[in-house]
Scaffold this active site. Structure first.
Site, PDB file in Angstrom:
ATOM      1  N   HIS A 187       0.895  -1.236  -0.073  1.00  0.00           N
ATOM      2  CA  HIS A 187      -0.064  -0.081  -0.052  1.00  0.00           C
ATOM      3  C   HIS A 187       0.873   1.199   0.019  1.00  0.00           C
ATOM      4  O   HIS A 187       0.675   2.515  -0.869  1.00  0.00           O
ATOM      5  CB  HIS A 187      -0.858   0.054   1.284  1.00  0.00           C
ATOM      6  N   SER A 245      -3.136  -7.791   2.836  1.00  0.00           N
ATOM      7  CA  SER A 245      -3.230  -7.762   4.236  1.00  0.00           C
ATOM      8  C   SER A 245      -3.783  -8.911   4.837  1.00  0.00           C
ATOM      9  O   SER A 245      -3.538  -9.128   5.997  1.00  0.00           O
ATOM     10  CB  SER A 245      -4.361  -6.518   4.479  1.00  0.00           C
TER      11      SER A 245
END
Ligand code: PNS
Length: 167
Positions: A19, A130
């Protein structure tokens, strides 16, 4: 002069180096980048929105043109509220493409003036998610260069795990 504002929306539970790599790349080409955490009532996250806001703000403070916010409701409505002309999304591999294309088309139908821009993170992050980070952390695996150290510390504390040493 026209300023181009982009939104980088996501769940970020937790934020990963993938990210951050995309935020770095987005911050280079857009005048302003709004990282927008979805307040999602359907999913039970590991970290609440306030924790994710804190983590992302901590990890992005070196970029003056990046701010981190949260939103609920439709992305296109939030984009309009921010004055954003573009949505930034990351594509790691072909497997991401179908879902991303579907979202991009649907967002275009909802607001034809909003463009979706796809960027790819560094190759080293093409397998990173994630979900996998949460799984590795819960099993005491090495989070090494997958997430920032500050996020790793919070993750271990949340899951109550101590890192294993592999010989
Ligand atoms: O990190 P994620 O979970 O892949 O992010 C998905 C996200 C937040 C970008 C998407 O679920 C979203 O935009 N939700 C807001 C509601 C909305 O606008 N839905 C229609 C999308 S076509």
């Amino acid at each position: 002069m026209k300023r181009v504002i982009a939104i980088y929306p996501g769940t970020f539970d937790p934020p990963t180096n993938g990210h951050l790599d995309l935020i770095y790349r987005g911050a280079k080409i857009f005048d302003e980048l709004v990282v927008a955490i979805l307040r999602n009532r359907d999913k039970v996250p590991l970290f609440c929105v306030e924790e994710r806001l804190e983590m992302l703000r901590e990890c992005t403070r070196q970029w003056d043109n990046v701010r981190v916010e949260s939103f609920s409701g439709l992305l296109v409505d939030y984009a309009r509220e921010c004055g954003a002309q573009a949505v930034l999304r990351g594509i790691r591999a072909v497997s991401d493409y179908e879902y991303e294309l579907q979202m991009a088309w649907m967002n275009r139908k909802l607001d034809p003036s909003l463009e979706t821009v796809f960027m790819t993170p560094a190759g080293a992050y093409s397998y990173l998610s994630s979900r996998l980070v949460r799984e590795i952390a819960s099993l005491g695996g090495d989070l090494g260069d997958l997430i920032p150290a500050s996020v790793a510390a919070r993750l271990r504390a949340r899951l109550g795990v101590v890192p294993q040493t592999h010989k």
